[in-house]
Every structure is written in C-alpha cells, then in structure tokens.
Design a protein around this motif. Sequence first.
Motif, PDB file in Angstrom:
ATOM      1  N   PRO A 271      29.257 -58.419  17.691  1.00  0.00           N
ATOM      2  CA  PRO A 271      29.980 -59.243  16.758  1.00  0.00           C
ATOM      3  C   PRO A 271      30.755 -58.270  15.819  1.00  0.00           C
ATOM      4  N   LYS A 272      32.074 -59.002  15.702  1.00  0.00           N
ATOM      5  CA  LYS A 272      33.071 -58.121  15.104  1.00  0.00           C
ATOM      6  C   LYS A 272      33.723 -58.777  13.888  1.00  0.00           C
ATOM      7  N   ARG A 273      33.893 -58.028  12.747  1.00  0.00           N
ATOM      8  CA  ARG A 273      34.508 -58.372  11.601  1.00  0.00           C
ATOM      9  C   ARG A 273      35.813 -57.515  10.962  1.00  0.00           C
ATOM     10  N   PHE A 274      36.629 -58.260  10.269  1.00  0.00           N
ATOM     11  CA  PHE A 274      37.811 -57.459  10.057  1.00  0.00           C
ATOM     12  C   PHE A 274      37.832 -57.371   8.357  1.00  0.00           C
ATOM     13  N   LEU A 275      38.265 -56.141   7.883  1.00  0.00           N
ATOM     14  CA  LEU A 275      38.343 -55.823   6.505  1.00  0.00           C
ATOM     15  C   LEU A 275      39.689 -54.982   6.322  1.00  0.00           C
ATOM     16  N   SER A 276      40.446 -55.419   5.344  1.00  0.00           N
ATOM     17  CA  SER A 276      41.457 -54.155   5.036  1.00  0.00           C
ATOM     18  C   SER A 276      41.357 -53.650   3.601  1.00  0.00           C
ATOM     19  N   ALA A 277      41.323 -52.537   3.492  1.00  0.00           N
ATOM     20  CA  ALA A 277      41.173 -51.685   2.409  1.00  0.00           C
ATOM     21  C   ALA A 277      41.988 -51.977   1.219  1.00  0.00           C
ATOM     22  N   VAL A 278      42.973 -52.751   1.514  1.00  0.00           N
ATOM     23  CA  VAL A 278      44.258 -53.026   0.587  1.00  0.00           C
ATOM     24  C   VAL A 278      43.583 -54.439  -0.247  1.00  0.00           C
ATOM     25  N   THR A 279      42.910 -54.999   0.572  1.00  0.00           N
ATOM     26  CA  THR A 279      42.377 -56.477  -0.292  1.00  0.00           C
ATOM     27  C   THR A 279      40.871 -56.616  -0.513  1.00  0.00           C
ATOM     28  N   SER A 280      40.221 -55.712   0.007  1.00  0.00           N
ATOM     29  CA  SER A 280      38.594 -55.515  -0.034  1.00  0.00           C
ATOM     30  C   SER A 280      37.982 -54.549  -0.986  1.00  0.00           C
TER      31      SER A 280
ATOM     32  N   LEU B  30      38.101 -51.700   9.815  1.00  0.00           N
ATOM     33  CA  LEU B  30      38.411 -51.330   8.536  1.00  0.00           C
ATOM     34  C   LEU B  30      39.818 -50.731   8.538  1.00  0.00           C
ATOM     35  N   ASP B  31      40.664 -51.625   8.234  1.00  0.00           N
ATOM     36  CA  ASP B  31      42.336 -51.229   8.085  1.00  0.00           C
ATOM     37  C   ASP B  31      42.490 -50.397   6.988  1.00  0.00           C
ATOM     38  N   GLU B  32      43.352 -49.317   6.934  1.00  0.00           N
ATOM     39  CA  GLU B  32      44.001 -48.697   5.966  1.00  0.00           C
ATOM     40  C   GLU B  32      42.655 -47.906   5.009  1.00  0.00           C
ATOM     41  N   ILE B  33      41.680 -47.550   5.749  1.00  0.00           N
ATOM     42  CA  ILE B  33      40.543 -46.955   5.141  1.00  0.00           C
ATOM     43  C   ILE B  33      40.855 -45.931   4.085  1.00  0.00           C
ATOM     44  N   HIS B  34      41.972 -45.083   4.162  1.00  0.00           N
ATOM     45  CA  HIS B  34      42.591 -44.238   3.236  1.00  0.00           C
ATOM     46  C   HIS B  34      42.660 -44.801   1.813  1.00  0.00           C
ATOM     47  N   ARG B  35      42.712 -46.173   1.684  1.00  0.00           N
ATOM     48  CA  ARG B  35      42.943 -46.770   0.301  1.00  0.00           C
ATOM     49  C   ARG B  35      41.754 -46.961  -0.297  1.00  0.00           C
ATOM     50  N   PHE B  36      40.646 -46.804   0.356  1.00  0.00           N
ATOM     51  CA  PHE B  36      39.101 -46.945  -0.462  1.00  0.00           C
ATOM     52  C   PHE B  36      38.892 -45.574  -1.324  1.00  0.00           C
ATOM     53  N   SER B  37      38.305 -45.801  -2.413  1.00  0.00           N
ATOM     54  CA  SER B  37      38.044 -44.431  -3.103  1.00  0.00           C
ATOM     55  C   SER B  37      36.693 -43.758  -2.615  1.00  0.00           C
ATOM     56  N   ALA B  38      36.411 -42.642  -2.969  1.00  0.00           N
ATOM     57  CA  ALA B  38      35.179 -41.769  -2.545  1.00  0.00           C
ATOM     58  C   ALA B  38      34.050 -42.794  -2.615  1.00  0.00           C
ATOM     59  N   SER B  39      33.692 -43.470  -3.554  1.00  0.00           N
ATOM     60  CA  SER B  39      32.336 -44.074  -3.723  1.00  0.00           C
ATOM     61  C   SER B  39      32.385 -45.200  -2.728  1.00  0.00           C
ATOM     62  N   GLN B  40      33.623 -46.014  -2.578  1.00  0.00           N
ATOM     63  CA  GLN B  40      33.538 -47.052  -1.535  1.00  0.00           C
ATOM     64  C   GLN B  40      33.629 -46.697  -0.131  1.00  0.00           C
ATOM     65  N   GLN B  41      33.902 -45.271  -0.002  1.00  0.00           N
ATOM     66  CA  GLN B  41      33.740 -44.998   1.449  1.00  0.00           C
ATOM     67  C   GLN B  41      32.034 -44.298   1.763  1.00  0.00           C
ATOM     68  N   ASP B  42      31.880 -43.762   0.567  1.00  0.00           N
ATOM     69  CA  ASP B  42      29.993 -43.561   0.653  1.00  0.00           C
ATOM     70  C   ASP B  42      29.301 -44.609   0.731  1.00  0.00           C
ATOM     71  N   ALA B  43      29.680 -45.897   0.409  1.00  0.00           N
ATOM     72  CA  ALA B  43      29.008 -46.930   0.692  1.00  0.00           C
ATOM     73  C   ALA B  43      28.558 -47.311   2.135  1.00  0.00           C
ATOM     74  N   LEU B  44      29.648 -47.007   3.191  1.00  0.00           N
ATOM     75  CA  LEU B  44      29.454 -47.126   4.500  1.00  0.00           C
ATOM     76  C   LEU B  44      28.304 -46.375   5.120  1.00  0.00           C
ATOM     77  N   LEU B  45      28.066 -44.963   4.569  1.00  0.00           N
ATOM     78  CA  LEU B  45      27.319 -44.011   5.250  1.00  0.00           C
ATOM     79  C   LEU B  45      25.924 -44.480   5.623  1.00  0.00           C
ATOM     80  N   PRO B  46      24.959 -45.277   4.767  1.00  0.00           N
ATOM     81  CA  PRO B  46      23.732 -45.662   5.053  1.00  0.00           C
ATOM     82  C   PRO B  46      23.795 -46.432   6.431  1.00  0.00           C
ATOM     83  N   SER B  47      24.566 -47.472   6.397  1.00  0.00           N
ATOM     84  CA  SER B  47      24.495 -48.293   7.540  1.00  0.00           C
ATOM     85  C   SER B  47      25.311 -47.877   8.857  1.00  0.00           C
ATOM     86  N   ILE B  48      26.163 -46.878   8.903  1.00  0.00           N
ATOM     87  CA  ILE B  48      26.386 -46.039   9.806  1.00  0.00           C
ATOM     88  C   ILE B  48      25.522 -45.162  10.491  1.00  0.00           C
ATOM     89  N   GLU B  49      24.715 -44.860   9.658  1.00  0.00           N
ATOM     90  CA  GLU B  49      23.565 -43.374   9.695  1.00  0.00           C
ATOM     91  C   GLU B  49      22.557 -44.172  10.546  1.00  0.00           C
TER      92      GLU B  49
END
Length: 424
Positions: free
Chosen positions: A69-78, A100-119
């Motif tokens: 299943p696939k989903r799309f998010l852009s860090a510009v608007t999400s 997740l497009d333009e991931i570099h636009r996410f802050s450090a805390s927003q990037q950290d939020a991805l870690l548990p689910s990836i792990e």
Amino acid sequence: MDSLFPEPSKQVPLAHSLRPKLWKDYVGQTKVTEQIQKIKKPTSVLLYGPPGSGKTTLAHLLADEWKLPKRFLSAVTSGVKDLRDVMEEGKSLGTIALFLDEIHRFSASQQDALLPSIEEGSLILIAATTENPSFRINRALLSRLQVFRLEELSHSENEQILSRALQVLGAQVILSDSARRELLSVAKGDARKLLGLLESLMHSHTEGDTIEASDVEAILNVQVLAYDRNKEQHYDVISAFIKSMRGSDPDAAILYLAIMLEGGEDPLFIARRLLVFASEDVGNASVHALPLAMATWQAVERLGMPEARIPLAQCVTFLASAPKSNSSYMAINQALDFVRRKDFSYRIPNHLRNAPTATHRKEGAAKDYQYPHNHPGHFVLESYFPSDFADKNPQFYDPKPQGMEKNLRDQLRKLWGEKRYPDP
C-alpha cells in the motif's frame, strides 16, 4: 490516499501523466536502477539528486514492485500529524510504503518521528531530496536508509524523454527542429521542466500548429540559475571558483563569479574568500595580491551591487593570473603542528630576551645580542631558535622559485647558505 500516483488524465501535469510504469521505460540513472532492482526485500531508501532527475518515478516503480500500500506526502505541505496518520495506517495494514518528497524540509524532530515505524518495519520510507543528505538529514535516520545518488539527466536522455512524449501526444503538438533544440537547451537536464515547458506550449497553441523556437523563448521567464546561497550548490560553486583561481584559469574563475553574483550570493562573502586566497595561494609570489584583495573588500563594502562586480572581477582575474605560492600557508600550518606536539617545549635564549629592567639585565637578558644593522649587509650569522633546539632547527618556510618569491629565496640562500636553501 488510495494511490500514491493518480492515473494519467487531463487534470494532472503532463510530466505526471507520462510517468513510466515499467522499468524498461525508465530513462537514465543506469547505475542506480541496476542497484535498486537488486533489492528484493522492501527496505527504506533515500533518493538524492537534482530536480527532474527521476526520483519520484523511481519511488513509484519501487513501491509497485514491492506490492505495498502506498501513500504520498510532501514535506513542504505536511506535518507530524500527517506522518502519524500514515504510520498508524501502516500498523493496521502491517506495512505501508510512504513516498516523502523534499524530506530535507522536515525539522529534526519531524525526521525523528519516522524512526520508530521504520525500526519496527511498519513503514517503508522512500524519501527524496535535492539536498546533500549529510547536511540536511538526521544521522539516526540516515543510518536506517540506503542512499542512492541520482545525476542530472544528459542531453541525450532528455532527448529520449521528449521523443517519447511527442510520440504519445501524436498530432496534439508539432515541434520544429529549432524549437526542439531550444527546449532541450533550456531544460538543462531537468525532465520535469522539459515536459512542463512542452505542456505550456501545447496550451498556447491550437492542435496542428507548428511550434517554433521563438514560441519557446516567448514562454520563458528570466532564467533562474541553479544556485542556492545557503545549500550545497553554494559550496560546490565556491569550491570550483577557488580551484579555478588556484589552477590559474581566469576565464573559469570569472564564470563562477558570474554564477554566484547572478544567483544572489553576498558579494562580501566572495571578497572575504579572495582575501584568504590572496595569502594562501598567491602569497609571496606576488606581494600585490593581499593589498589588492583588501582594497577589493573595502570597495565592495562601499559600493554594493551592481558596481561591486567590477572590483571583484579585477581582483579575481589578477589572482587567477598571478604566480602562485602556498609556502607561507604551509609554513604556519607546519609550525602550528610542531608546537602542538606533546613533547614540545621551549626556552628563549638570553641574547633574544627583552631587558626592560636592571633585574633582567642582571640575569643576562639581551646580553651578547648582535644587532644586524651594525654588520655588513645588515646581517649576522646568529641562532634565533629556542636554546634547547640545539642543532635541530626545523625549517618551515620553503620559498618557491616563483614570481617575486624567487627573489626572497635567492636572498635567504645568500644569507643562510645552500644547505638550508638548496636548489629546488
């Protein structure tokens, strides 16, 4: 959120509608696609490369191949809430692929939020960025991603994409050869830009009309250079600028100067770099370099743009053309390394000490100092190193037989002898 990519239709951009659905139709990035197709088990990846190089299409092909299943998010608007919604859905479905497009636009805390689910494996992240991930992506997240770097598409690759688009569009658009060349020229390796321009031309012409090069020029605004004064392009261009001057190529150096100025770089930043270069790379081979660089900095400070481009250009062309020597730069670096050694110690010999009081003079300070100006040629053979150096006096400065520094070498060789300053 049922699909990462909508089906082709008249409502979506042409670049989106013509996106390849099969690996064999993907154009360019041969090395990367070979590596990616070897990934058999879904794994989180980061696609890093310039705009229009095929990152989104690769994400689409990967997600389809893994049948997730696939989903799309852009860090510009999400934000974090959007991420949490996708991650919760991933837990309920077992695993979900998130592009997740333009991931570099996410802050450090927003990037950290991805870690548990990836792990835990409930989220397969397919991230894309135009920025160097070393600068903009958290280390913790980066360590969990397989990174693939995409290159700018070549002229021939963009030509394939344009030919395929024209074949699909059929009679909807007719391009003259000159218009085709103009389109490929202005696209500069960006397939999305190429197809966007083609779409604009379609909308401004009736079906069956022939589009000429003048039509392409008419829809173009003032060209925006691929230069970002705060990001990777800034570092790449200034690096090429410095290396061009060091390599004595004034034409390449002036080109990079123009790119920086047109891209909005701070002219004072450029002037400061010229000051450093004047001492580090020209040095004593031309003693005019540093005063000119200093004058250039002051001129830029007082003039501002656009007039500041003139002294900058003068200084750049002089520094690039001047003879080069990094001897003084190497000398201070070697001397600093020397005094930072754990076993380094020193004691100033009496004849070199200052003697401001009678007590100092009683101790022997300045005794037996030989004043060079009282000797022929204003020189006397004397030891100026610390007392405990004995005969192990290091040599840090090695003047090169280049430009004005050759005169300094000849003078030092005459005074101190050929042993200390042998033929180069």
